[in-house]
Design a protein around this motif. Structure first.
Motif, PDB file in Angstrom:
ATOM      1  N   ILE A  98       0.830  -1.214   0.000  1.00 29.34           N
ATOM      2  CA  ILE A  98       0.000   0.000   0.000  1.00 29.34           C
ATOM      3  C   ILE A  98       0.863   1.261   0.000  1.00 29.34           C
ATOM      4  N   VAL A  99       1.889   1.299   0.859  1.00 33.84           N
ATOM      5  CA  VAL A  99       2.747   2.480   0.940  1.00 33.84           C
ATOM      6  C   VAL A  99       3.557   2.654  -0.336  1.00 33.84           C
ATOM      7  N   CYS A 100       4.074   1.555  -0.892  1.00 33.28           N
ATOM      8  CA  CYS A 100       4.854   1.640  -2.132  1.00 33.28           C
ATOM      9  C   CYS A 100       3.984   2.141  -3.282  1.00 33.28           C
ATOM     10  N   ASN A 101       2.768   1.638  -3.391  1.00 32.65           N
ATOM     11  CA  ASN A 101       1.872   2.088  -4.458  1.00 32.65           C
ATOM     12  C   ASN A 101       1.498   3.563  -4.296  1.00 32.65           C
ATOM     13  N   ALA A 102       1.342   4.003  -3.048  1.00 30.76           N
ATOM     14  CA  ALA A 102       0.937   5.389  -2.804  1.00 30.76           C
ATOM     15  C   ALA A 102       2.080   6.380  -2.992  1.00 30.76           C
ATOM     16  N   SER A 103       3.301   5.961  -2.612  1.00 32.27           N
ATOM     17  CA  SER A 103       4.432   6.882  -2.634  1.00 32.27           C
ATOM     18  C   SER A 103       5.378   6.670  -3.812  1.00 32.27           C
ATOM     19  N   GLY A 104       5.339   5.476  -4.393  1.00 34.01           N
ATOM     20  CA  GLY A 104       6.281   5.159  -5.460  1.00 34.01           C
ATOM     21  C   GLY A 104       7.656   4.784  -4.953  1.00 34.01           C
ATOM     22  N   SER A 105       7.824   4.641  -3.645  1.00 38.05           N
ATOM     23  CA  SER A 105       9.129   4.327  -3.042  1.00 38.05           C
ATOM     24  C   SER A 105       9.092   2.949  -2.398  1.00 38.05           C
ATOM     25  N   LEU A 106       9.899   2.034  -2.927  1.00 36.77           N
ATOM     26  CA  LEU A 106       9.972   0.698  -2.332  1.00 36.77           C
ATOM     27  C   LEU A 106      10.645   0.750  -0.964  1.00 36.77           C
ATOM     28  N   ALA A 107      11.667   1.595  -0.822  1.00 40.21           N
ATOM     29  CA  ALA A 107      12.352   1.721   0.472  1.00 40.21           C
ATOM     30  C   ALA A 107      11.384   2.177   1.558  1.00 40.21           C
ATOM     31  N   LEU A 108      10.510   3.126   1.218  1.00 41.64           N
ATOM     32  CA  LEU A 108       9.519   3.591   2.184  1.00 41.64           C
ATOM     33  C   LEU A 108       8.525   2.480   2.503  1.00 41.64           C
ATOM     34  N   GLY A 109       8.185   1.668   1.498  1.00 43.06           N
ATOM     35  CA  GLY A 109       7.300   0.525   1.727  1.00 43.06           C
ATOM     36  C   GLY A 109       7.910  -0.467   2.694  1.00 43.06           C
ATOM     37  N   PHE A 110       9.202  -0.765   2.504  1.00 43.09           N
ATOM     38  CA  PHE A 110       9.887  -1.676   3.428  1.00 43.09           C
ATOM     39  C   PHE A 110       9.908  -1.101   4.840  1.00 43.09           C
ATOM     40  N   ALA A 111      10.253   0.177   4.953  1.00 43.78           N
ATOM     41  CA  ALA A 111      10.339   0.804   6.281  1.00 43.78           C
ATOM     42  C   ALA A 111       8.986   0.783   6.982  1.00 43.78           C
TER      43      ALA A 111
END
Length: 287
Positions: free
Chosen positions: A51-64
């Motif tokens: 959800i976070v990766c799709n919303a932000s476009g950042s895989l690193a943020l998704g992992f965090a």
């Protein structure tokens, strides 16, 4: 060449199992609890990461985000479900853990839907050629490297740092450890947070490799992870890695030579049952 490819595929699958089993190893090593609800944290981390990766476009943020949310949820599980039961027989906590996981599956189904979620633009899907013409996804190689790095860091933390020594002390003699100034609750919170964050980390990787998150994605991996920590010698981080890699390779070869008789999961559990019948203390247990 076929053997090399099967071994490589098995190591990739084994690295996934190792990531899932690491958190279980930490929890069992500290509290002697078979934490079945660990699978719910694995799934939760995957959902949050996607959800976070799709919303932000950042895989690193998704992992965090997946790691932090899973870590906090793990501490909440410990405080609300396990801590009141620590003085009860071990099977009581096990029953509570199974109930937590069943409830979590239904919550995921209600909140996120039964169809599952996917990455809108899956990252790290490029292919990298390796020796002999084999190719791996970038995600597979990074996942394997991160698994090895995490194992090394956890092994160092367990044996070379104050918090690692404190964890071991609270296992062998909690009252004595507390008398030397170790705060039991703090140590247990940290342990649950780290183990649960690793579950979330593993969940995001599996979501990335399969490009799918669904409510029941943690069911089979969690059962295999429980068996892996037994094979690896209960509570041993390095043993968990070795057992997970062995299981992954056995599955990989088994799908070729036994695939007409058994599916992949049946092959894995047949191997685990045979090993535990011969060596119930695990392949890598220390005396």
């Amino acid at each position: 060449m076929l053997y090399v490819e099967l071994t490589a595929q098995g190591l990739v699958q084994g690295a996934i199992y190792a990531l899932i089993a690491l958190g279980l190893t930490l929890v069992y090593g500290l509290l002697r609890i078979l934490h079945v609800a660990h699978a719910a944290l694995f799934t939760l981390g995957a959902y949050v990461g996607v959800i976070v990766c799709n919303a932000s476009g950042s895989l690193a943020l998704g992992f965090a985000a997946g790691m932090v949310v899973a870590g906090v949820a793990g501490v909440a599980m410990f405080r609300l479900a396990y801590q009141p039961l620590l003085r009860q027989p071990p099977f009581v906590a096990l029953i509570a853990s199974i109930g937590l996981y069943i409830a979590a599956e239904e919550i995921f189904r209600i909140v996120f839907g039964a169809q599952g979620l996917s990455f809108t633009a899956p990252p790290l899907q490029g292919q990298i050629p390796v020796f002999g013409g084999m190719q791996f996804k970038v995600a597979e190689l990074l996942m394997m490297l991160s698994t090895v790095a995490i194992i090394g860091v956890l092994g160092w933390l367990q044996t070379r740092t104050r918090i690692g020594v404190a964890c071991q002390a609270t296992v062998s003699d909690p009252q004595m450890a507390e008398s030397f100034g170790i705060t039991l609750l703090k140590v247990r919170d940290i342990n649950f947070f780290v183990g649960s964050a690793l579950a979330g980390f593993a969940g995001v990787w599996v979501a990335l490799l399969n490009n799918l998150v669904e409510p029941t994605m943690g069911s089979v991996p969690s059962y295999k992870a429980l068996a892996i920590i037994v094979l690896g010698g209960l509570g041993s981080v390095r043993g968990t890695l070795a057992a997970a890699l062995v299981l992954g390779v056995v599955e990989s070869f088994g799908t070729i030579y036994l695939g007409q008789l058994l599916d992949r999961n049946a092959i894995a559990f047949a191997f685990l049952i045979l090993v535990l019948m011969v060596r119930p203390q695990g392949l890598f247990a220390k005396r």
